[in-house]
Design a protein around this motif. Structure first.
Motif, PDB file in Angstrom:
ATOM      1  N   ASN A  23       5.756   3.144   6.469  1.00  0.00           N
ATOM      2  CA  ASN A  23       6.149   4.474   6.010  1.00  0.00           C
ATOM      3  C   ASN A  23       6.088   4.611   4.489  1.00  0.00           C
ATOM      4  OD1 ASN A  23       6.943   7.062   6.985  1.00  0.00           O
ATOM      5  ND2 ASN A  23       9.000   6.709   6.198  1.00  0.00           N
ATOM      6  N   GLU A  24       5.002   4.088   3.899  1.00  0.00           N
ATOM      7  CA  GLU A  24       4.729   4.171   2.460  1.00  0.00           C
ATOM      8  C   GLU A  24       5.724   3.379   1.606  1.00  0.00           C
ATOM      9  OE1 GLU A  24       4.430   8.388   1.645  1.00  0.00           O
ATOM     10  OE2 GLU A  24       2.301   8.369   2.156  1.00  0.00           O
ATOM     11  N   LYS A  25       6.396   2.415   2.218  1.00  0.00           N
ATOM     12  CA  LYS A  25       7.328   1.562   1.487  1.00  0.00           C
ATOM     13  C   LYS A  25       7.020   0.098   1.769  1.00  0.00           C
ATOM     14  CE  LYS A  25      11.138   4.902   1.521  1.00  0.00           C
ATOM     15  NZ  LYS A  25      10.426   5.979   2.222  1.00  0.00           N
ATOM     16  N   VAL A  26       7.402  -0.763   0.825  1.00  0.00           N
ATOM     17  CA  VAL A  26       7.243  -2.207   0.975  1.00  0.00           C
ATOM     18  C   VAL A  26       8.629  -2.841   0.948  1.00  0.00           C
ATOM     19  CG1 VAL A  26       6.103  -4.288   0.146  1.00  0.00           C
ATOM     20  CG2 VAL A  26       5.074  -2.047  -0.303  1.00  0.00           C
ATOM     21  N   PHE A  27       8.885  -3.710   1.930  1.00  0.00           N
ATOM     22  CA  PHE A  27      10.190  -4.346   2.046  1.00  0.00           C
ATOM     23  C   PHE A  27      10.047  -5.868   2.020  1.00  0.00           C
ATOM     24  CE2 PHE A  27      10.501  -0.288   4.279  1.00  0.00           C
ATOM     25  CZ  PHE A  27      11.652   0.261   3.721  1.00  0.00           C
ATOM     26  N   ASP A  28      11.067  -6.514   1.489  1.00  0.00           N
ATOM     27  CA  ASP A  28      11.173  -7.966   1.541  1.00  0.00           C
ATOM     28  C   ASP A  28      11.557  -8.388   2.955  1.00  0.00           C
ATOM     29  OD1 ASP A  28      11.622 -10.619  -0.036  1.00  0.00           O
ATOM     30  OD2 ASP A  28      13.434 -10.368   1.172  1.00  0.00           O
ATOM     31  N   ALA A  29      10.909  -9.437   3.470  1.00  0.00           N
ATOM     32  CA  ALA A  29      11.127  -9.857   4.857  1.00  0.00           C
ATOM     33  C   ALA A  29      12.575 -10.230   5.143  1.00  0.00           C
ATOM     34  CB  ALA A  29      10.215 -11.034   5.192  1.00  0.00           C
ATOM     35  N   ARG A  30      13.247 -10.794   4.166  1.00  0.00           N
ATOM     36  CA  ARG A  30      14.623 -11.253   4.380  1.00  0.00           C
ATOM     37  C   ARG A  30      15.591 -10.089   4.576  1.00  0.00           C
ATOM     38  NH1 ARG A  30      19.418 -12.173   1.886  1.00  0.00           N
ATOM     39  NH2 ARG A  30      20.496 -14.132   2.404  1.00  0.00           N
ATOM     40  N   ASP A  31      15.355  -8.995   3.879  1.00  0.00           N
ATOM     41  CA  ASP A  31      16.353  -7.939   3.811  1.00  0.00           C
ATOM     42  C   ASP A  31      16.084  -6.746   4.722  1.00  0.00           C
ATOM     43  OD1 ASP A  31      17.758  -9.334   1.776  1.00  0.00           O
ATOM     44  OD2 ASP A  31      16.295  -8.634   0.310  1.00  0.00           O
ATOM     45  N   VAL A  32      14.852  -6.584   5.189  1.00  0.00           N
ATOM     46  CA  VAL A  32      14.508  -5.386   5.944  1.00  0.00           C
ATOM     47  C   VAL A  32      15.076  -5.435   7.361  1.00  0.00           C
ATOM     48  CG1 VAL A  32      12.311  -6.269   6.851  1.00  0.00           C
ATOM     49  CG2 VAL A  32      12.601  -3.806   6.459  1.00  0.00           C
ATOM     50  N   ILE A  62       4.128   2.702  -1.786  1.00  0.00           N
ATOM     51  CA  ILE A  62       2.674   2.808  -1.633  1.00  0.00           C
ATOM     52  C   ILE A  62       2.302   4.286  -1.675  1.00  0.00           C
ATOM     53  CG2 ILE A  62       0.678   2.118  -0.241  1.00  0.00           C
ATOM     54  CD1 ILE A  62       2.840   0.385   1.383  1.00  0.00           C
ATOM     55  N   TYR A  63       1.363   4.632  -2.561  1.00  0.00           N
ATOM     56  CA  TYR A  63       0.954   6.027  -2.666  1.00  0.00           C
ATOM     57  C   TYR A  63      -0.456   6.103  -3.238  1.00  0.00           C
ATOM     58  CZ  TYR A  63       1.704  11.067  -3.074  1.00  0.00           C
ATOM     59  OH  TYR A  63       1.623  12.419  -2.903  1.00  0.00           O
ATOM     60  N   ASP A  64      -1.277   6.987  -2.651  1.00  0.00           N
ATOM     61  CA  ASP A  64      -2.656   7.187  -3.121  1.00  0.00           C
ATOM     62  C   ASP A  64      -3.446   5.881  -3.199  1.00  0.00           C
ATOM     63  OD1 ASP A  64      -2.630   9.905  -3.231  1.00  0.00           O
ATOM     64  OD2 ASP A  64      -2.291  10.044  -5.387  1.00  0.00           O
ATOM     65  N   GLY A  65      -3.249   5.001  -2.219  1.00  0.00           N
ATOM     66  CA  GLY A  65      -4.030   3.773  -2.174  1.00  0.00           C
ATOM     67  C   GLY A  65      -3.630   2.729  -3.185  1.00  0.00           C
ATOM     68  N   LYS A  66      -2.395   2.807  -3.694  1.00  0.00           N
ATOM     69  CA  LYS A  66      -1.910   1.825  -4.664  1.00  0.00           C
ATOM     70  C   LYS A  66      -0.477   1.451  -4.321  1.00  0.00           C
ATOM     71  CE  LYS A  66      -4.752   3.571  -8.485  1.00  0.00           C
ATOM     72  NZ  LYS A  66      -4.743   4.164  -9.837  1.00  0.00           N
ATOM     73  N   VAL A  67      -0.101   0.230  -4.668  1.00  0.00           N
ATOM     74  CA  VAL A  67       1.275  -0.208  -4.468  1.00  0.00           C
ATOM     75  C   VAL A  67       1.909  -0.435  -5.827  1.00  0.00           C
ATOM     76  CG1 VAL A  67       0.572  -2.651  -4.227  1.00  0.00           C
ATOM     77  CG2 VAL A  67       2.806  -1.907  -3.382  1.00  0.00           C
TER      78      VAL A  67
END
Length: 351
Positions: free
Chosen positions: A178-187, A209-214
Protein backbone atom coordinates in the motif's frame (compact mmCIF):
# COMPACT_ATOMS: atom_id res chain seq x y z
CA UNK A 1 28.73 -3.44 -50.78
CA UNK A 2 31.49 -4.60 -48.41
CA UNK A 3 31.47 -1.17 -46.77
CA UNK A 4 27.71 -1.41 -46.17
CA UNK A 5 28.05 -4.87 -44.64
CA UNK A 6 30.88 -3.65 -42.42
CA UNK A 7 28.83 -0.66 -41.23
CA UNK A 8 25.90 -2.97 -40.52
CA UNK A 9 28.09 -5.32 -38.49
CA UNK A 10 29.53 -2.40 -36.53
CA UNK A 11 25.98 -1.15 -35.85
CA UNK A 12 24.87 -4.58 -34.58
CA UNK A 13 27.94 -4.89 -32.35
CA UNK A 14 27.39 -1.41 -30.91
CA UNK A 15 23.79 -2.31 -30.04
CA UNK A 16 24.93 -5.50 -28.33
CA UNK A 17 27.62 -3.66 -26.35
CA UNK A 18 25.08 -1.00 -25.31
CA UNK A 19 22.62 -3.69 -24.22
CA UNK A 20 25.33 -5.45 -22.21
CA UNK A 21 26.30 -2.19 -20.51
CA UNK A 22 22.67 -1.51 -19.66
CA UNK A 23 22.18 -5.03 -18.28
CA UNK A 24 25.27 -4.67 -16.12
CA UNK A 25 23.64 -1.72 -14.40
CA UNK A 26 20.27 -3.41 -14.01
CA UNK A 27 19.72 -5.31 -10.76
CA UNK A 28 18.86 -8.99 -11.09
CA UNK A 29 15.71 -9.69 -9.09
CA UNK A 30 14.22 -13.13 -8.51
CA UNK A 31 10.59 -13.31 -7.43
CA UNK A 32 9.80 -16.33 -5.26
CA UNK A 33 6.08 -17.03 -5.27
CA UNK A 34 4.31 -18.79 -2.40
CA UNK A 35 0.66 -18.17 -3.36
CA UNK A 36 -1.69 -16.06 -1.30
CA UNK A 37 -4.35 -13.52 -2.26
CA UNK A 38 -1.98 -11.75 -4.65
CA UNK A 39 -2.17 -14.96 -6.70
CA UNK A 40 -5.84 -15.51 -5.91
CA UNK A 41 -8.63 -15.97 -8.42
CA UNK A 42 -12.39 -15.58 -8.04
CA UNK A 43 -15.44 -16.06 -10.21
CA UNK A 44 -16.65 -12.47 -9.78
CA UNK A 45 -14.82 -9.15 -10.05
CA UNK A 46 -17.13 -7.57 -7.49
CA UNK A 47 -17.47 -10.30 -4.82
CA UNK A 48 -15.06 -11.24 -2.07
CA UNK A 49 -15.02 -15.02 -2.60
CA UNK A 50 -11.85 -16.38 -4.19
CA UNK A 51 -9.29 -19.17 -4.01
CA UNK A 52 -5.77 -18.20 -2.94
CA UNK A 53 -2.64 -19.26 -4.79
CA UNK A 54 -4.24 -20.21 -8.14
CA UNK A 55 -2.35 -17.79 -10.40
CA UNK A 56 1.18 -19.01 -11.32
CA UNK A 57 4.18 -16.70 -11.07
CA UNK A 58 4.57 -16.27 -14.85
CA UNK A 59 1.03 -14.88 -15.08
CA UNK A 60 1.71 -12.49 -12.22
CA UNK A 61 4.81 -11.18 -14.01
CA UNK A 62 3.03 -10.84 -17.35
CA UNK A 63 0.28 -8.80 -15.70
CA UNK A 64 2.79 -6.10 -14.68
CA UNK A 65 5.17 -5.58 -17.64
CA UNK A 66 6.41 -2.32 -16.08
CA UNK A 67 8.48 -4.28 -13.55
CA UNK A 68 11.04 -4.99 -16.26
CA UNK A 69 11.92 -1.29 -16.32
CA UNK A 70 13.60 -1.74 -12.94
CA UNK A 71 15.82 -4.75 -13.54
CA UNK A 72 16.24 -8.24 -14.94
CA UNK A 73 13.24 -10.04 -13.47
CA UNK A 74 12.66 -13.79 -13.21
CA UNK A 75 10.31 -15.90 -11.13
CA UNK A 76 10.17 -19.22 -9.29
CA UNK A 77 7.21 -21.01 -7.73
CA UNK A 78 8.10 -22.09 -4.18
CA UNK A 79 4.54 -22.93 -3.08
CA UNK A 80 0.92 -22.30 -4.12
CA UNK A 81 -0.94 -21.96 -0.84
CA UNK A 82 -3.00 -19.50 1.10
CA UNK A 83 -0.89 -18.09 3.90
CA UNK A 84 -3.23 -19.56 6.50
CA UNK A 85 -1.57 -22.83 5.40
CA UNK A 86 1.98 -21.45 5.66
CA UNK A 87 4.17 -23.89 7.59
CA UNK A 88 7.66 -24.35 8.94
CA UNK A 89 8.66 -26.66 6.08
CA UNK A 90 7.90 -23.92 3.56
CA UNK A 91 9.69 -21.33 5.71
CA UNK A 92 12.82 -23.47 5.71
CA UNK A 93 12.54 -24.14 1.98
CA UNK A 94 12.15 -20.43 1.30
CA UNK A 95 15.03 -19.20 3.45
CA UNK A 96 17.37 -21.93 2.16
CA UNK A 97 16.56 -20.94 -1.42
CA UNK A 98 17.15 -17.24 -0.70
CA UNK A 99 20.48 -18.00 0.97
CA UNK A 100 21.42 -20.18 -2.01
CA UNK A 101 20.51 -17.41 -4.47
CA UNK A 102 22.75 -14.91 -2.73
CA UNK A 103 25.59 -17.36 -2.02
CA UNK A 104 25.74 -18.33 -5.70
CA UNK A 105 25.30 -14.71 -6.85
CA UNK A 106 22.19 -15.58 -8.83
CA UNK A 107 20.49 -12.27 -8.02
CA UNK A 108 20.99 -8.88 -6.39
CA UNK A 109 17.63 -8.93 -4.62
CA UNK A 110 14.69 -11.22 -3.90
CA UNK A 111 10.98 -10.44 -3.79
CA UNK A 112 8.62 -12.92 -2.10
CA UNK A 113 4.91 -12.91 -2.99
CA UNK A 114 2.90 -14.06 0.01
CA UNK A 115 -0.56 -14.17 1.52
CA UNK A 116 -1.26 -11.50 4.10
CA UNK A 117 -2.53 -13.72 6.95
CA UNK A 118 0.93 -14.84 8.06
CA UNK A 119 3.02 -12.43 6.01
CA UNK A 120 4.46 -10.72 9.09
CA UNK A 121 5.62 -14.03 10.58
CA UNK A 122 7.35 -15.13 7.38
CA UNK A 123 8.99 -11.72 7.06
CA UNK A 124 10.38 -11.89 10.60
CA UNK A 125 11.51 -15.50 10.17
CA UNK A 126 13.42 -14.53 7.01
CA UNK A 127 14.84 -11.47 8.77
CA UNK A 128 16.36 -13.79 11.37
CA UNK A 129 17.64 -16.46 8.95
CA UNK A 130 18.67 -14.83 5.64
CA UNK A 131 22.44 -14.43 5.83
CA UNK A 132 22.91 -11.71 3.20
CA UNK A 133 22.40 -7.95 3.50
CA UNK A 134 20.99 -7.83 -0.03
CA UNK A 135 17.35 -6.69 -0.26
CA UNK A 136 14.57 -9.15 0.48
CA UNK A 137 11.08 -7.68 0.06
CA UNK A 138 7.82 -9.42 0.99
CA UNK A 139 4.67 -8.37 -0.83
CA UNK A 140 1.03 -9.43 -0.95
CA UNK A 141 -2.45 -8.17 -1.66
CA UNK A 142 -5.76 -7.80 0.11
CA UNK A 143 -7.82 -8.43 -3.02
CA UNK A 144 -7.40 -11.24 -5.56
CA UNK A 145 -6.03 -10.71 -9.05
CA UNK A 146 -9.52 -11.02 -10.55
CA UNK A 147 -11.09 -8.27 -8.39
CA UNK A 148 -12.18 -5.04 -10.06
CA UNK A 149 -10.02 -2.96 -7.73
CA UNK A 150 -7.25 -5.46 -7.09
CA UNK A 151 -4.16 -4.10 -5.35
CA UNK A 152 -1.68 -6.86 -6.18
CA UNK A 153 -0.25 -5.42 -9.41
CA UNK A 154 0.61 -2.09 -7.84
CA UNK A 155 2.03 -3.72 -4.73
CA UNK A 156 4.20 -6.03 -6.85
CA UNK A 157 5.54 -3.10 -8.86
CA UNK A 158 6.31 -1.21 -5.65
CA UNK A 159 8.10 -4.25 -4.19
CA UNK A 160 10.30 -4.39 -7.31
CA UNK A 161 11.02 -0.66 -6.92
CA UNK A 162 12.13 -1.26 -3.32
CA UNK A 163 14.21 -4.34 -4.19
CA UNK A 164 15.97 -2.54 -7.04
CA UNK A 165 16.93 0.52 -5.03
CA UNK A 166 20.54 0.50 -3.72
CA UNK A 167 19.32 2.20 -0.53
CA UNK A 168 17.47 -1.01 0.38
CA UNK A 169 20.75 -2.87 0.95
CA UNK A 170 21.44 -3.59 4.61
CA UNK A 171 17.96 -2.75 5.86
CA UNK A 172 16.95 -6.33 6.65
CA UNK A 173 13.82 -7.96 5.29
CA UNK A 174 11.20 -5.40 4.26
CA UNK A 175 7.47 -5.53 3.62
CA UNK A 176 6.10 -3.38 0.78
CA UNK A 177 2.34 -2.83 0.94
CA UNK A 178 0.00 0.00 0.00
CA UNK A 179 2.80 2.42 -1.03
CA UNK A 180 4.60 1.97 2.30
CA UNK A 181 7.72 0.10 3.40
CA UNK A 182 7.83 -1.63 6.78
CA UNK A 183 10.54 -3.27 8.84
CA UNK A 184 9.92 -7.02 9.15
CA UNK A 185 10.27 -7.01 12.93
CA UNK A 186 7.69 -4.33 13.61
CA UNK A 187 5.01 -4.73 10.94
CA UNK A 188 1.69 -6.43 11.67
CA UNK A 189 -1.65 -6.99 9.98
CA UNK A 190 -4.29 -4.84 11.68
CA UNK A 191 -7.50 -5.34 9.68
CA UNK A 192 -9.20 -8.36 8.16
CA UNK A 193 -10.35 -6.55 4.99
CA UNK A 194 -8.91 -3.01 4.79
CA UNK A 195 -6.35 -2.36 2.03
CA UNK A 196 -4.27 -0.38 4.52
CA UNK A 197 -4.06 -3.34 6.86
CA UNK A 198 -0.29 -3.43 7.42
CA UNK A 199 1.07 -1.04 10.02
CA UNK A 200 3.91 -0.75 12.50
CA UNK A 201 1.95 0.29 15.56
CA UNK A 202 4.96 1.22 17.66
CA UNK A 203 7.11 3.06 15.12
CA UNK A 204 5.37 3.51 11.76
CA UNK A 205 6.67 2.73 8.24
CA UNK A 206 10.37 3.07 7.47
CA UNK A 207 9.72 4.46 4.01
CA UNK A 208 7.20 5.52 1.37
CA UNK A 209 6.88 4.54 -2.30
CA UNK A 210 5.62 7.05 -4.84
CA UNK A 211 6.04 7.61 -8.60
CA UNK A 212 8.37 4.62 -8.93
CA UNK A 213 10.74 5.70 -6.16
CA UNK A 214 11.24 4.76 -2.53
CA UNK A 215 12.18 7.27 0.15
CA UNK A 216 13.46 6.00 3.49
CA UNK A 217 13.08 7.92 6.74
CA UNK A 218 14.63 5.68 9.39
CA UNK A 219 16.08 2.21 10.00
CA UNK A 220 15.47 -0.16 12.89
CA UNK A 221 18.35 -0.62 15.31
CA UNK A 222 17.04 -4.09 16.19
CA UNK A 223 17.97 -5.72 12.88
CA UNK A 224 19.84 -8.89 13.92
CA UNK A 225 23.61 -8.73 13.49
CA UNK A 226 23.88 -12.48 14.08
CA UNK A 227 21.51 -14.72 12.14
CA UNK A 228 20.21 -18.18 12.98
CA UNK A 229 21.72 -20.83 10.71
CA UNK A 230 18.96 -23.21 9.60
CA UNK A 231 20.94 -24.78 6.76
CA UNK A 232 20.87 -28.28 8.24
CA UNK A 233 17.45 -28.08 9.88
CA UNK A 234 14.31 -29.78 8.61
CA UNK A 235 12.10 -28.75 11.54
CA UNK A 236 11.98 -26.33 14.45
CA UNK A 237 11.24 -26.89 18.16
CA UNK A 238 7.54 -26.91 19.01
CA UNK A 239 6.34 -23.62 20.48
CA UNK A 240 2.66 -22.89 21.10
CA UNK A 241 0.69 -19.70 21.83
CA UNK A 242 -1.88 -19.52 24.64
CA UNK A 243 -4.36 -16.64 24.64
CA UNK A 244 -5.25 -14.80 27.82
CA UNK A 245 -8.72 -13.50 28.71
CA UNK A 246 -10.90 -12.64 31.70
CA UNK A 247 -11.54 -15.60 34.01
CA UNK A 248 -9.32 -17.83 31.85
CA UNK A 249 -9.38 -21.53 32.68
CA UNK A 250 -5.91 -22.96 33.46
CA UNK A 251 -6.89 -26.18 31.67
CA UNK A 252 -5.97 -24.47 28.40
CA UNK A 253 -2.42 -24.12 29.72
CA UNK A 254 -2.27 -27.73 30.93
CA UNK A 255 -3.60 -29.05 27.59
CA UNK A 256 -0.89 -27.21 25.69
CA UNK A 257 2.01 -27.83 28.06
CA UNK A 258 1.18 -31.55 28.30
CA UNK A 259 1.45 -31.87 24.51
CA UNK A 260 5.23 -31.71 24.66
CA UNK A 261 6.24 -28.20 23.53
CA UNK A 262 9.71 -26.83 24.16
CA UNK A 263 8.23 -23.40 24.72
CA UNK A 264 4.97 -21.49 25.06
CA UNK A 265 4.12 -17.86 24.42
CA UNK A 266 1.40 -16.47 26.66
CA UNK A 267 -0.56 -13.64 24.98
CA UNK A 268 -1.48 -11.97 28.20
CA UNK A 269 -3.78 -9.12 29.13
CA UNK A 270 -2.27 -5.66 29.58
CA UNK A 271 1.43 -6.01 30.39
CA UNK A 272 1.38 -9.75 29.70
CA UNK A 273 -0.76 -10.46 32.76
CA UNK A 274 -2.72 -13.55 33.81
CA UNK A 275 -5.03 -14.60 36.60
CA UNK A 276 -3.74 -16.62 39.56
CA UNK A 277 -4.75 -20.12 38.33
CA UNK A 278 -3.19 -19.52 34.90
CA UNK A 279 -0.04 -18.10 36.51
CA UNK A 280 0.27 -21.24 38.65
CA UNK A 281 -0.06 -23.47 35.57
CA UNK A 282 2.55 -21.45 33.65
CA UNK A 283 4.96 -21.57 36.59
CA UNK A 284 4.58 -25.35 36.75
CA UNK A 285 5.42 -25.54 33.06
CA UNK A 286 8.55 -23.44 33.59
CA UNK A 287 9.69 -25.76 36.39
CA UNK A 288 9.43 -28.67 33.94
CA UNK A 289 11.89 -26.94 31.62
CA UNK A 290 9.40 -25.42 29.18
CA UNK A 291 10.41 -21.89 28.22
CA UNK A 292 7.49 -19.62 29.09
CA UNK A 293 7.47 -16.27 27.31
CA UNK A 294 5.07 -13.53 28.35
CA UNK A 295 3.75 -11.42 25.48
CA UNK A 296 0.69 -9.21 25.10
CA UNK A 297 -2.59 -9.32 23.23
CA UNK A 298 -2.89 -5.48 23.07
CA UNK A 299 -1.02 -5.23 19.77
CA UNK A 300 1.58 -2.64 20.73
CA UNK A 301 3.86 -1.62 23.59
CA UNK A 302 6.49 -3.48 25.61
CA UNK A 303 6.18 -6.31 28.11
CA UNK A 304 8.38 -5.30 31.03
CA UNK A 305 10.62 -7.74 32.86
CA UNK A 306 10.28 -8.28 36.63
CA UNK A 307 7.84 -5.45 37.09
CA UNK A 308 4.26 -6.43 37.91
CA UNK A 309 5.12 -10.11 37.40
CA UNK A 310 8.10 -11.64 39.24
CA UNK A 311 9.58 -13.23 36.13
CA UNK A 312 12.92 -14.28 37.64
CA UNK A 313 11.16 -16.01 40.52
CA UNK A 314 8.67 -17.78 38.24
CA UNK A 315 11.19 -18.68 35.54
CA UNK A 316 9.61 -16.63 32.74
CA UNK A 317 11.04 -14.54 29.90
CA UNK A 318 9.34 -11.56 28.25
CA UNK A 319 8.91 -10.71 24.58
CA UNK A 320 9.84 -7.02 24.88
CA UNK A 321 7.70 -5.41 22.13
CA UNK A 322 7.24 -8.48 19.90
CA UNK A 323 3.64 -9.56 19.43
CA UNK A 324 2.79 -13.18 20.30
CA UNK A 325 3.16 -14.59 16.78
CA UNK A 326 6.57 -13.03 16.30
CA UNK A 327 7.67 -13.98 19.81
CA UNK A 328 6.91 -17.57 18.81
CA UNK A 329 9.18 -17.25 15.77
CA UNK A 330 12.10 -15.92 17.80
CA UNK A 331 11.57 -18.49 20.56
CA UNK A 332 11.56 -21.39 18.09
CA UNK A 333 14.80 -20.20 16.53
CA UNK A 334 16.39 -19.47 19.91
CA UNK A 335 15.61 -23.01 21.05
CA UNK A 336 17.59 -24.39 18.10
CA UNK A 337 20.70 -23.02 19.83
CA UNK A 338 20.02 -22.98 23.58
CA UNK A 339 17.53 -23.73 26.33
CA UNK A 340 19.18 -21.30 28.74
CA UNK A 341 16.55 -18.80 29.91
CA UNK A 342 18.99 -15.94 30.40
CA UNK A 343 20.37 -16.29 26.88
CA UNK A 344 16.89 -16.56 25.41
CA UNK A 345 15.80 -13.47 27.33
CA UNK A 346 18.77 -11.58 25.90
CA UNK A 347 17.71 -12.62 22.42
CA UNK A 348 14.37 -10.91 22.99
CA UNK A 349 16.20 -7.71 23.96
CA UNK A 350 18.69 -7.91 21.08
CA UNK A 351 16.64 -9.12 18.09
Amino acid sequence: MRKSILLLLLFVVSIQVHAQEQSKGSPRIIILATGGTIAGSGESATKAAYTAGKVPIDDLLNAVPQIHNYGKISGEQIASIGSQDMNIATWLKLTKRINEIFAKDEADAVVVTHGTDTQEETAYFLDLTVMSDKPVVIVGAMRPSTAMSQDGNRNLLDAIVVAADPKSVGKGVLVAMNEKVFDARDVTKTSTTDLETFKSKNFGPVGLIYDGKVQYYYQSLRSPLKKFDVTKLNSLPQVEIIYGYADANPNSVYCVTNSGPKGVVYAGMGNGNFNAPVGKALAEAAKKGIIVCRSGRAGSGRITLDNEVKDAELGFVVSDDLNPQKARVLLMLSLTETSNRAKIQQNFFDY
